[in-house]
Structures are given as C-alpha cells and as structure tokens.
Design a protein around this motif. Structure first.
Motif, PDB file in Angstrom:
ATOM      1  N   ILE A 292       0.857  -1.183   0.000  1.00  0.00           N
ATOM      2  CA  ILE A 292       0.000   0.000   0.000  1.00  0.00           C
ATOM      3  C   ILE A 292       0.895   1.236   0.000  1.00  0.00           C
ATOM      4  N   SER A 293       0.491   2.233  -0.760  1.00  0.00           N
ATOM      5  CA  SER A 293       1.224   3.494  -0.797  1.00  0.00           C
ATOM      6  C   SER A 293       0.233   4.608  -1.122  1.00  0.00           C
ATOM      7  N   ARG A 294       0.683   5.825  -0.956  1.00  0.00           N
ATOM      8  CA  ARG A 294      -0.199   6.954  -1.258  1.00  0.00           C
ATOM      9  C   ARG A 294       0.629   8.111  -1.811  1.00  0.00           C
ATOM     10  N   ASP A 295      -0.058   8.926  -2.603  1.00  0.00           N
ATOM     11  CA  ASP A 295       0.526  10.151  -3.142  1.00  0.00           C
ATOM     12  C   ASP A 295      -0.435  11.275  -2.792  1.00  0.00           C
ATOM     13  N   ASN A 296      -0.126  12.018  -1.756  1.00  0.00           N
ATOM     14  CA  ASN A 296      -1.047  13.056  -1.295  1.00  0.00           C
ATOM     15  C   ASN A 296      -1.178  14.189  -2.316  1.00  0.00           C
ATOM     16  N   ALA A 297      -0.158  14.396  -3.122  1.00  0.00           N
ATOM     17  CA  ALA A 297      -0.251  15.427  -4.160  1.00  0.00           C
ATOM     18  C   ALA A 297      -1.258  15.046  -5.239  1.00  0.00           C
ATOM     19  N   LYS A 298      -1.464  13.745  -5.418  1.00  0.00           N
ATOM     20  CA  LYS A 298      -2.414  13.257  -6.423  1.00  0.00           C
ATOM     21  C   LYS A 298      -3.715  12.778  -5.797  1.00  0.00           C
ATOM     22  N   ASN A 299      -3.832  12.906  -4.490  1.00  0.00           N
ATOM     23  CA  ASN A 299      -5.057  12.484  -3.793  1.00  0.00           C
ATOM     24  C   ASN A 299      -5.406  11.032  -4.092  1.00  0.00           C
ATOM     25  N   THR A 300      -4.389  10.179  -4.094  1.00  0.00           N
ATOM     26  CA  THR A 300      -4.593   8.798  -4.512  1.00  0.00           C
ATOM     27  C   THR A 300      -3.845   7.837  -3.586  1.00  0.00           C
ATOM     28  N   VAL A 301      -4.500   6.731  -3.282  1.00  0.00           N
ATOM     29  CA  VAL A 301      -3.857   5.629  -2.584  1.00  0.00           C
ATOM     30  C   VAL A 301      -3.816   4.435  -3.533  1.00  0.00           C
ATOM     31  N   TYR A 302      -2.745   3.666  -3.427  1.00  0.00           N
ATOM     32  CA  TYR A 302      -2.520   2.541  -4.342  1.00  0.00           C
ATOM     33  C   TYR A 302      -2.418   1.234  -3.576  1.00  0.00           C
ATOM     34  N   LEU A 303      -2.709   0.162  -4.269  1.00  0.00           N
ATOM     35  CA  LEU A 303      -2.446  -1.170  -3.751  1.00  0.00           C
ATOM     36  C   LEU A 303      -1.770  -1.962  -4.866  1.00  0.00           C
ATOM     37  N   GLN A 304      -0.477  -2.155  -4.729  1.00  0.00           N
ATOM     38  CA  GLN A 304       0.269  -2.976  -5.675  1.00  0.00           C
ATOM     39  C   GLN A 304       0.150  -4.427  -5.248  1.00  0.00           C
ATOM     40  N   MET A 305      -0.357  -5.268  -6.122  1.00  0.00           N
ATOM     41  CA  MET A 305      -0.599  -6.670  -5.809  1.00  0.00           C
ATOM     42  C   MET A 305       0.255  -7.535  -6.727  1.00  0.00           C
ATOM     43  N   ASN A 306       1.173  -8.271  -6.144  1.00  0.00           N
ATOM     44  CA  ASN A 306       2.055  -9.163  -6.885  1.00  0.00           C
ATOM     45  C   ASN A 306       1.797 -10.617  -6.481  1.00  0.00           C
ATOM     46  N   SER A 307       2.280 -11.519  -7.286  1.00  0.00           N
ATOM     47  CA  SER A 307       2.140 -12.956  -7.002  1.00  0.00           C
ATOM     48  C   SER A 307       0.701 -13.309  -6.654  1.00  0.00           C
ATOM     49  N   LEU A 308      -0.202 -12.854  -7.466  1.00  0.00           N
ATOM     50  CA  LEU A 308      -1.621 -13.055  -7.174  1.00  0.00           C
ATOM     51  C   LEU A 308      -2.012 -14.519  -7.225  1.00  0.00           C
ATOM     52  N   LYS A 309      -2.959 -14.863  -6.369  1.00  0.00           N
ATOM     53  CA  LYS A 309      -3.465 -16.221  -6.244  1.00  0.00           C
ATOM     54  C   LYS A 309      -4.963 -16.222  -6.517  1.00  0.00           C
ATOM     55  N   PRO A 310      -5.506 -17.372  -6.916  1.00  0.00           N
ATOM     56  CA  PRO A 310      -6.965 -17.429  -7.126  1.00  0.00           C
ATOM     57  C   PRO A 310      -7.750 -16.992  -5.890  1.00  0.00           C
ATOM     58  N   GLU A 311      -7.234 -17.264  -4.716  1.00  0.00           N
ATOM     59  CA  GLU A 311      -7.938 -16.879  -3.494  1.00  0.00           C
ATOM     60  C   GLU A 311      -7.918 -15.372  -3.239  1.00  0.00           C
ATOM     61  N   ASP A 312      -7.200 -14.624  -4.044  1.00  0.00           N
ATOM     62  CA  ASP A 312      -7.252 -13.165  -3.957  1.00  0.00           C
ATOM     63  C   ASP A 312      -8.451 -12.593  -4.719  1.00  0.00           C
ATOM     64  N   THR A 313      -9.176 -13.446  -5.420  1.00  0.00           N
ATOM     65  CA  THR A 313     -10.348 -12.996  -6.157  1.00  0.00           C
ATOM     66  C   THR A 313     -11.384 -12.411  -5.207  1.00  0.00           C
ATOM     67  N   ALA A 314     -11.790 -11.175  -5.467  1.00  0.00           N
ATOM     68  CA  ALA A 314     -12.725 -10.475  -4.582  1.00  0.00           C
ATOM     69  C   ALA A 314     -13.032  -9.107  -5.175  1.00  0.00           C
ATOM     70  N   VAL A 315     -13.999  -8.449  -4.568  1.00  0.00           N
ATOM     71  CA  VAL A 315     -14.194  -7.024  -4.808  1.00  0.00           C
ATOM     72  C   VAL A 315     -13.329  -6.278  -3.792  1.00  0.00           C
ATOM     73  N   TYR A 316     -12.532  -5.356  -4.289  1.00  0.00           N
ATOM     74  CA  TYR A 316     -11.608  -4.615  -3.442  1.00  0.00           C
ATOM     75  C   TYR A 316     -12.137  -3.197  -3.214  1.00  0.00           C
TER      76      TYR A 316
END
Length: 125
Positions: free
Chosen positions: A70-94
C-alpha cells in the motif's frame, strides 16, 4: 467528507500483478488514513492493508504480507495497492476506505468512515 473511487481491477492469471488506485475528492486527502479491504463471494469483508496520512506507517493482513504494498501520493489524492504474485484466493471485490483517525493504521471496518464502491479483481488458475 471525502468521495472515493477505485480503479485498476480486472482479470489476471495466477502469479500476475495488478495495481489498484483509489482517487479521493472532497476534503483534504491528507486528513485521512487509508485502508484497503476485500470481499469474496459468500464471505465477509476483510482487511488487507492500511497506511497513515503521511505514508510512513503501514500494516498488512498476514494473507497478503510480502505480496501486496500500500502506498499513497497526497499530491495526487490517490492511494494505491500494488498486488504481486496473485493467487486465485485473492479474487474479490476490493474497496478503499478512509479513516479520520489519520495518525494510526487501523484494520477494523468500523474505524473507517468513508468507502468507495469497489473494483473487481479476478485471478484465474
């Protein structure tokens, strides 16, 4: 108050990566700590990650630790979630969420005051 809009979801193969974004509008973005949650079909919504207003402190659920960032850029008013090595069990609404307790990383749903509409992530095996 703040309005939150998630984007970046989609279909990805197992082992792949996605980056989710959550754009905020309204009240000053740095007034909030931010969190990511997810909800899979038939399951309760669960905490994924959180970050304080400055971005200096973060916390993660054990299920994603070492894979998600998780990271954020306050100048862009945005928060991010970088997801790597994804698994089928990560399937969801985020969902992204904002907490007015901006100095703390909090993992409970009730500690977050504003929510986005969610973005679907599907990981195929």
């Amino acid at each position: 108050q703040v309005q939150l809009v998630e984007s970046g979801g989609g279909l990805v193969q197992a082992g792949g990566s996605l980056r989710l974004s959550c754009a905020a509008s309204g009240r000053t973005f740095s007034s909030y700590a931010m969190g990511w949650f997810r909800q899979a079909p038939g399951r309760e919504r669960e905490f994924i990650a959180a970050v304080t207003w400055s971005g200096k402190s973060t916390t993660y659920a054990d299920s994603v630790k070492g894979r998600f960032t998780i990271s954020r850029d306050n100048a862009k008013n945005t928060v991010y979630l970088q997801m790597n090595s994804l698994k089928p069990e990560d399937t969801a609404v985020y969902y992204c969420a904002a907490s007015i307790d901006r100095w703390r990383v909090v993992s409970s749903e009730r500690s977050h005051d504003y929510w986005g509409q969610g973005t679907q992530v599907t990981v195929s095996s």
